[in-house]
Every structure is written in structure tokens, then in C-alpha cells.
Design a protein around this motif. Sequence first.
Motif, PDB file in Angstrom:
ATOM      1  N   ILE A 348     -14.563  26.522  30.371  1.00  0.00           N
ATOM      2  CA  ILE A 348     -15.630  27.473  30.008  1.00  0.00           C
ATOM      3  C   ILE A 348     -15.724  28.496  31.135  1.00  0.00           C
ATOM      4  CG2 ILE A 348     -18.038  27.712  29.242  1.00  0.00           C
ATOM      5  CD1 ILE A 348     -18.038  24.688  28.727  1.00  0.00           C
ATOM      6  N   PRO A 349     -14.745  29.421  31.208  1.00  0.00           N
ATOM      7  CA  PRO A 349     -14.699  30.329  32.363  1.00  0.00           C
ATOM      8  C   PRO A 349     -15.783  31.391  32.375  1.00  0.00           C
ATOM      9  CG  PRO A 349     -12.957  30.871  30.792  1.00  0.00           C
ATOM     10  CD  PRO A 349     -13.585  29.600  30.301  1.00  0.00           C
ATOM     11  N   LEU A 350     -16.363  31.730  31.202  1.00  0.00           N
ATOM     12  CA  LEU A 350     -17.401  32.764  31.151  1.00  0.00           C
ATOM     13  C   LEU A 350     -18.731  32.121  31.548  1.00  0.00           C
ATOM     14  CD1 LEU A 350     -17.890  35.762  30.434  1.00  0.00           C
ATOM     15  CD2 LEU A 350     -18.510  35.002  28.136  1.00  0.00           C
ATOM     16  N   VAL A 351     -18.976  32.045  32.856  1.00  0.00           N
ATOM     17  CA  VAL A 351     -20.113  31.281  33.376  1.00  0.00           C
ATOM     18  C   VAL A 351     -20.691  31.971  34.599  1.00  0.00           C
ATOM     19  CG1 VAL A 351     -18.615  29.833  34.825  1.00  0.00           C
ATOM     20  CG2 VAL A 351     -20.859  28.958  34.108  1.00  0.00           C
ATOM     21  N   GLY A 352     -21.996  31.806  34.777  1.00  0.00           N
ATOM     22  CA  GLY A 352     -22.671  32.312  35.964  1.00  0.00           C
ATOM     23  C   GLY A 352     -24.078  31.751  36.044  1.00  0.00           C
ATOM     24  N   ALA A 353     -24.689  31.908  37.199  1.00  0.00           N
ATOM     25  CA  ALA A 353     -26.077  31.488  37.406  1.00  0.00           C
ATOM     26  C   ALA A 353     -26.993  32.696  37.303  1.00  0.00           C
ATOM     27  CB  ALA A 353     -26.224  30.833  38.778  1.00  0.00           C
ATOM     28  N   ASP A 354     -28.286  32.445  37.084  1.00  0.00           N
ATOM     29  CA  ASP A 354     -29.261  33.531  37.061  1.00  0.00           C
ATOM     30  C   ASP A 354     -29.347  34.164  38.452  1.00  0.00           C
ATOM     31  OD1 ASP A 354     -29.861  33.277  34.407  1.00  0.00           O
ATOM     32  OD2 ASP A 354     -31.700  32.123  34.707  1.00  0.00           O
ATOM     33  N   ILE A 355     -28.900  35.407  38.550  1.00  0.00           N
ATOM     34  CA  ILE A 355     -28.868  36.111  39.831  1.00  0.00           C
ATOM     35  C   ILE A 355     -30.293  36.352  40.325  1.00  0.00           C
ATOM     36  CG2 ILE A 355     -28.263  38.324  40.913  1.00  0.00           C
ATOM     37  CD1 ILE A 355     -25.820  38.372  39.032  1.00  0.00           C
ATOM     38  N   CYS A 356     -30.505  36.085  41.592  1.00  0.00           N
ATOM     39  CA  CYS A 356     -31.808  36.171  42.283  1.00  0.00           C
ATOM     40  C   CYS A 356     -32.709  34.986  41.975  1.00  0.00           C
ATOM     41  CB  CYS A 356     -32.545  37.480  42.006  1.00  0.00           C
ATOM     42  SG  CYS A 356     -31.614  38.940  42.524  1.00  0.00           S
ATOM     43  N   GLY A 357     -32.267  34.090  41.073  1.00  0.00           N
ATOM     44  CA  GLY A 357     -33.073  32.921  40.734  1.00  0.00           C
ATOM     45  C   GLY A 357     -34.007  33.197  39.582  1.00  0.00           C
ATOM     46  N   PHE A 358     -34.239  32.195  38.752  1.00  0.00           N
ATOM     47  CA  PHE A 358     -35.089  32.357  37.567  1.00  0.00           C
ATOM     48  C   PHE A 358     -36.568  32.202  37.919  1.00  0.00           C
ATOM     49  CE2 PHE A 358     -37.251  30.181  33.947  1.00  0.00           C
ATOM     50  CZ  PHE A 358     -37.257  31.243  33.063  1.00  0.00           C
ATOM     51  N   SER A 359     -36.929  31.080  38.506  1.00  0.00           N
ATOM     52  CA  SER A 359     -38.339  30.837  38.825  1.00  0.00           C
ATOM     53  C   SER A 359     -38.607  31.050  40.317  1.00  0.00           C
ATOM     54  CB  SER A 359     -38.730  29.414  38.429  1.00  0.00           C
ATOM     55  OG  SER A 359     -38.031  28.472  39.210  1.00  0.00           O
ATOM     56  N   GLU A 360     -39.855  31.181  40.665  1.00  0.00           N
ATOM     57  CA  GLU A 360     -40.355  31.454  42.016  1.00  0.00           C
ATOM     58  C   GLU A 360     -40.130  32.926  42.369  1.00  0.00           C
ATOM     59  OE1 GLU A 360     -39.175  28.541  44.895  1.00  0.00           O
ATOM     60  OE2 GLU A 360     -39.299  26.896  43.446  1.00  0.00           O
ATOM     61  N   PRO A 362     -38.918  36.207  44.041  1.00  0.00           N
ATOM     62  CA  PRO A 362     -37.659  36.575  44.698  1.00  0.00           C
ATOM     63  C   PRO A 362     -37.896  37.231  46.053  1.00  0.00           C
ATOM     64  CG  PRO A 362     -38.220  38.181  43.012  1.00  0.00           C
ATOM     65  CD  PRO A 362     -39.260  37.093  42.930  1.00  0.00           C
ATOM     66  N   GLN A 363     -37.039  36.891  47.022  1.00  0.00           N
ATOM     67  CA  GLN A 363     -37.077  37.547  48.326  1.00  0.00           C
ATOM     68  C   GLN A 363     -35.992  38.638  48.332  1.00  0.00           C
ATOM     69  OE1 GLN A 363     -36.255  34.268  51.106  1.00  0.00           O
ATOM     70  NE2 GLN A 363     -36.879  32.948  49.423  1.00  0.00           N
ATOM     71  N   GLU A 364     -36.289  39.736  49.003  1.00  0.00           N
ATOM     72  CA  GLU A 364     -35.360  40.871  48.967  1.00  0.00           C
ATOM     73  C   GLU A 364     -33.984  40.511  49.529  1.00  0.00           C
ATOM     74  OE1 GLU A 364     -36.521  45.045  49.469  1.00  0.00           O
ATOM     75  OE2 GLU A 364     -35.391  44.988  51.348  1.00  0.00           O
ATOM     76  N   GLU A 365     -33.962  39.901  50.711  1.00  0.00           N
ATOM     77  CA  GLU A 365     -32.669  39.579  51.317  1.00  0.00           C
ATOM     78  C   GLU A 365     -31.882  38.608  50.439  1.00  0.00           C
ATOM     79  OE1 GLU A 365     -30.737  37.638  55.389  1.00  0.00           O
ATOM     80  OE2 GLU A 365     -32.854  37.307  54.896  1.00  0.00           O
ATOM     81  N   LEU A 366     -32.564  37.580  49.907  1.00  0.00           N
ATOM     82  CA  LEU A 366     -31.904  36.621  49.023  1.00  0.00           C
ATOM     83  C   LEU A 366     -31.337  37.318  47.794  1.00  0.00           C
ATOM     84  CD1 LEU A 366     -31.231  33.730  48.029  1.00  0.00           C
ATOM     85  CD2 LEU A 366     -33.556  33.605  47.126  1.00  0.00           C
ATOM     86  N   CYS A 367     -32.099  38.250  47.249  1.00  0.00           N
ATOM     87  CA  CYS A 367     -31.667  38.930  46.032  1.00  0.00           C
ATOM     88  C   CYS A 367     -30.442  39.810  46.295  1.00  0.00           C
ATOM     89  CB  CYS A 367     -32.815  39.756  45.462  1.00  0.00           C
ATOM     90  SG  CYS A 367     -32.744  39.939  43.669  1.00  0.00           S
ATOM     91  N   VAL A 368     -30.392  40.435  47.462  1.00  0.00           N
ATOM     92  CA  VAL A 368     -29.209  41.224  47.805  1.00  0.00           C
ATOM     93  C   VAL A 368     -27.984  40.318  47.906  1.00  0.00           C
ATOM     94  CG1 VAL A 368     -28.111  42.614  49.599  1.00  0.00           C
ATOM     95  CG2 VAL A 368     -30.488  43.053  48.957  1.00  0.00           C
ATOM     96  N   ARG A 369     -28.116  39.234  48.660  1.00  0.00           N
ATOM     97  CA  ARG A 369     -26.979  38.328  48.836  1.00  0.00           C
ATOM     98  C   ARG A 369     -26.567  37.704  47.499  1.00  0.00           C
ATOM     99  NH1 ARG A 369     -24.634  40.101  53.374  1.00  0.00           N
ATOM    100  NH2 ARG A 369     -25.760  39.559  55.298  1.00  0.00           N
ATOM    101  N   TRP A 370     -27.556  37.438  46.653  1.00  0.00           N
ATOM    102  CA  TRP A 370     -27.245  36.818  45.359  1.00  0.00           C
ATOM    103  C   TRP A 370     -26.545  37.820  44.435  1.00  0.00           C
ATOM    104  CZ3 TRP A 370     -30.936  32.379  43.849  1.00  0.00           C
ATOM    105  CH2 TRP A 370     -30.285  31.511  42.959  1.00  0.00           C
ATOM    106  N   THR A 371     -26.952  39.072  44.512  1.00  0.00           N
ATOM    107  CA  THR A 371     -26.282  40.089  43.695  1.00  0.00           C
ATOM    108  C   THR A 371     -24.836  40.259  44.148  1.00  0.00           C
ATOM    109  OG1 THR A 371     -28.396  41.216  43.348  1.00  0.00           O
ATOM    110  CG2 THR A 371     -26.404  42.470  42.867  1.00  0.00           C
TER     111      THR A 371
END
Length: 644
Positions: A348-360, A362-371
Motif C-alpha cells: 500500500i505505497p500511497l500512504v502518509g500521516a496527517d501533517i502537523c498532527g491531527f489533534s492537539e 500545532p506548534q510552528e516549528e513542529l509544523c514546519v519540520r512536519w511539512t
Amino acid sequence: MELIHFTWPWRRGGDAHGFFLLNSNAMDVVLQPAPAVTWRTIGGILDFYVFLGPDPASVIGQYVEVIGYPAMPIYWALGYHLCRWGYNTSDSTWEMVKSLRNYKIPQDVQWNDIDYMDQFLDFTFDSKKFGTLPDMVKDLHVHDQRYVMILDPGISSSQPEGSYWPYDEGLKRDVFIKDAEGKTLIGKVWPGLTAYPDFSNEVTHEWWYENLLRFHEKVPFDGLWIDMNEPSNFLDGSTNGCPSNSLENPPYTPGILGGLLRAKTLCATAQQKQSIHYNMHSLYGLLEAKASANAMKRIVAKRPFVISRSTFPSQGMYSGHWLGDNRSQWKDLYTSIAGMLTFNLLGIPLVGADICGFSEEPQEELCVRWTQLGAFYPFTRNHNAIDMRPQDPTAFSPLARTAMKQALLLRYSLFPVLYTLFHHAHVHGHTVARPLMFEFPKDVKTYGIDKQFLWGKSLLVTPVLDPEVDYVDGYFPEGLWYDYYTGYALHSQGEDLRLHAPLDKINLHLREGSITPTQAPNLTLWVSSGQPLHLVTALSEGGAASGDLFWDDGETIDTSENNLYSYILFSVAQNVMTSQVLHSNVEATYITVETASFYGVKQKPSRVTVNSQDATFTYRDNQVLTVADLGLNLSQNFTISWMF
């Protein structure tokens, strides 16, 4: 209870083999302290497969040959997707799209969660809050963008008779799962009391298609997000409970959430056309995905786009997957890599996680690194929970917004690489994102690496996974690696190296001996995919390299099977690059090769020729040769050579 116990000598001197137990009943899978795995399954059919390898990639190829090769995705599936639960109105959704356009941030697909529905009823939209939804979707299409909405399997059973076609027609056609007494089983999900379609019944597939078609005539959606399809239930079993017998309370219950087979799902004794739910539960998401993909093919006459929460072996033939409801935490950023790599191993190669996280929040630095990391998920979607602060790229500071935009543009520039990798997954059963140990099975240091990964054989991704750092430590297997951005060479003996990683950078390296086709990125893949190619060659120590490109119209079904594609091999040997068109189709004739860069050319050439004609070139001290303004037609063989 059946007890299946296997030892698992996975690697010995780089060799690999694999076991596969195909069984749809509830089971435990227990890792032993010794190199062994124990399966405990509580019934059903036991199909055993042994895959002899001899290397990890071959094991996966053999597994995918059994379960079915993953579908070739429609081109826009590989773009940037944006979603959140809590847009509240179609106008606010539309404003979000316009905001990304204003900032010139790439976006191919806009999604809606359950907000768009009228009282959370499937195949409806709220005419008050989402009255402009059809107009928004038309506007997306005008801008070469696409629309995806959520669908849950639970069909409301409590609407006035004659007012809700999906339920009324479903009763007429007998498409719903029944309880042990033969009555429609009623559970509870978002719209209240619900019945559950039985996707093991072909009649249900036709009913599902007709519902989708009727809704598509109102809102011309492009893809489906099928959620809550374990199937999920806010109750345990049904409104009437479940019988007390050995199916509901077996002698052994695997370690499942709630401790009961019926916990937050349907009764094990529920009746489906193929068998009882006790045997069918794990197949629900797969069968719904099959029904959804086949319906979408009929409705849009293009490759279907479906993303499913519940999965089972063979899922990749019909849908992709996202890794579920994660949190805006650094730990979740890190563990998403293992999740992405695991599903690539599972076909199932078409896969990914919710970028920046779904719940809680979001922190700016985390969101940049996650993007930055998310730009290298095969499926790239930013998704956010209700009542959380916005976390799309426009929600942050100019510095963060620019860093996110750069990461997405980088992904779009690598579309030719990613698209070709999906072709190899579809035709050969290869992984798209893969662990380092797949390419370096004899290097034991790669076995436990879960903070880096490869796209294909050659593109090494080393993301930042920790807060407040401007560096990252990465492992480089023995050989020659090149910084993707600059072409600077790195000679590794098989060692950990510290890399500079300011907030606006994700480290990428090219493995020696590779040729990587890239394009100038744009705001949608429709525009990007028409841009000229830039070929980036990472020469081996001996001056050789190879690469390839698969190209078609991006959306027609079965282009590989019907020879409606172009396939080109690139190679370099003895200071000469050649292209070889192995298969040609009209779709590739409008693409040109405009630029070629060669990393690792050890001295400045005195002359460069293109198809035997002198060409201008530049040469940098870090041994990078660049030839520009080529204008080479991709559908015709060409040569680029240099002399000293």
C-alpha cells in the motif's frame, strides 16, 4: 484457538525471507525476545505463504505478487492535499483555497470532513452552511484542482420513511448487515442510529455506486475518503446488544481495544452474505474500498482516488491509506516514518500521516519540520481536528510559511521521480518509500534505521525530528553521496554524519550512480507536469550512472497494460549520457529536456556536445557540470558528451 509459531531468521549475511499468514479473523501477533513471532488467530481459513527472497526487496515483490499489485494513482493524488475537521462552511473552505493561491503555495486537492453533510447523513450536503459547495468544486476544477470528501459506511436508519433514499433503497435491495435473528442490525455513528452496508454482497456495490452517482450529479467530487470502516460503532454490537454464545465470547479473545470482539463495532454473530461478521470483520474496509474504487471508475472514467482508514492485504489495488488520528507531537512526527515504510512493505505505497498532527494544538516549528517530512510521504495531506487552531501553511509566520512553501515546491519538482516509482510499484511490486536496509542488506547498521528513508534506490531523506536544533545526524552507507541541492560530494565509509539543517531545509542526498529527472514546480501538478525536465546525474566513482522515466497522461486507466505510455532509460558511461526511448507514446512528445547537471565530473571539460553539436556549459569548483538550454525532445534518443 489455533496457535501458529514461527521462528523468523529474517537476515543472515543480507539474505531475507518472509512468512505470510492470510487470515481474516481476530488475532494476536506477538514478538518474542528471541528472533521469533507468534500468531494466535481464533478461527477461519489458514493460508500460509513462504517467500524465499533472497533479499528484502524480493520478499516484498513476491508478497505483492500474491496479494495483487497496487493501483497506479491518478497524477493529482501525488500533490498537496489540505483538509480539516471544522471548516464549518463551504465559503470558509473556499477562502482557505484562495488564501493558498494568493501566497502561491502549491495545492492540488481540497478536502472536507463530516462538516459538509446535512445532519451527518451520507450523500447529502448542508444547503445552509455548504450551499456554495457545488460552486467551490467548479472553481477548483477551473484552477486544475480537485475535491475529496469523507464518507462513513453507517447509513442513517431513523429518517422519516420516504425521505432518505440511501436507507429506503437499501432496505428494498436488502443490502444491510443483519443481526443473529435476521433483522437489520442497528448501531450508532455520527448521524445517530445507523445500518451498515454489507460490502460482501455485489448488490450492495451497485447500490453504493448509484448513491455516489446521484450525489456526484450535485457535487462533482473527484475522490473519496472512506472512514469509520472497521466498521466503527459508538455502541458495543448493536442497539439490542449481542447474543451470549461462543462466537461473541470465544474461549480466547485477542488483546483488542475494549477486550470484546463487539467493542465499538458490530456483533460477531452479525450476518453478511459471505459469512458471519466473526469471519468478515477485518475485510470490511477492503470490500468498501473495492466498491468505492469501482464506482469511481464508472463515474469519472479515470483512475479512482480512494483513501481508507481500515485496510487488509490487497488494499493497495483499490485505495491508499492514511495513518489515522495522530497528535501534534514530535514523537508522532518520528513514528510516522515507520508507519509509512510499513505500509510500503504491505503493498500500500500511497500512504502518509496527517501533517502537523491531527489533534492537539500545532506548534510552528513542529509544523514546519512536519511539512518538510510530509513532502516526502508518498501521500501528502495536512489534516486538523475540530476546535484546534488552523495549521495550514498560511496560518504561521512569514518565515514558517516560506519554509513550508519551499518544501512543497521541492516535492512538486520531484514529481517525475515519484510518478516513476509508483509505476514500478504498480508493475513490479516495488516499494516507493523504502528502508535503507532494502538497498544495503549487507550493512547491519541499516537494519534499525527508522529516522531516515529512501525514495526508490537513490534519494536519501534525512529529516529533522527534534525541536530547537539546526542540525541532524544521519547514517550514510559506504559509498559516494551528493548533496541534492549543491552537488557537493560526501565519501562515506559507512558512518554517522552531522548535517547542517536550518529551519528552512530538509537534507536530501543522491546516491552515486543515479540519474534523477526533475521539473520546475508550479502551483498544481497539472501545470508542473508540463514543464521541461532537468536531469540530475550523480556519477559513481567510475563515472557511471543510470535512471529512468515513466510518463503518460496521468489519469487514463491501465495505461501500462494498454501501451499508452512512454518509458525512457538514461545512462552515463565514459563521459557520455545517452537516452534510450524503450516505449513511446504521444503524451511524452510535448516534454523537453532543458537542463542536465552532472555531479562528480572530476575536472573541467574543454568541450561539451549535444547530439554531436557544440554546446555551452558551466563548471563549478565542486565538480558540477551543467548544460542548459537543451530543448531536447524526450521522445527522441539523445546524447550529451564531454571531453577534457
